[in-house]
Design an enzyme around this catalytic site. Structure first.
Site: not given
Length: 118
Positions: A89, A16
């Site tokens: 990560r 979005r």
């Protein structure tokens, strides 16, 4: 399951925010990192749950639960690190991989002890 739901909601929010409609998986670099982090976590979840289940039944529930909680924490840190930068990560990735190997070892030890007992 709550972790997977949280990761999926983060992808929905990013879609979005950056106006990327499904089935598109490319676009803004931040969206791509969030999408990949969610996909990577989802890919490893069946392995984790299988090992957790077998180790808990055949080895020791307390030790297995502690390893499971640590694994979930490292995957959360992995997701959070990856969403900021791809390099973020790596530390949690190595820690979660080590925990999966540990769970595999616990599961194997439990299975061997169970099936090799006279």
């Amino acid at each position: 399951v709550l972790f997977l739901a949280y990761f999926a909601l983060q992808v929905i929010h990013a879609r979005r925010k950056y106006k990327i409609s499904p089935p598109e998986t490319t676009g803004h670099p931040e969206f791509e990192r969030i999408f990949r982090a969610q996909a990577n976590c989802s890919e490893y979840f069946p392995i984790f749950t299988s090992l957790l289940w077998v180790a808990g039944i055949f080895f020791h529930q307390g030790v297995t639960a502690a390893c499971g909680l640590l694994y979930l924490y490292t995957r959360l840190k992995y997701f959070q690190g990856y969403t900021v930068a791809a390099q973020g990560r790596l530390g949690p990735l190595y820690a979660s991989a080590w925990l999966l190997w540990l769970l595999l070892g616990l599961a194997m030890a439990g299975l061997l002890a169970h099936f090799l007992q006279p």
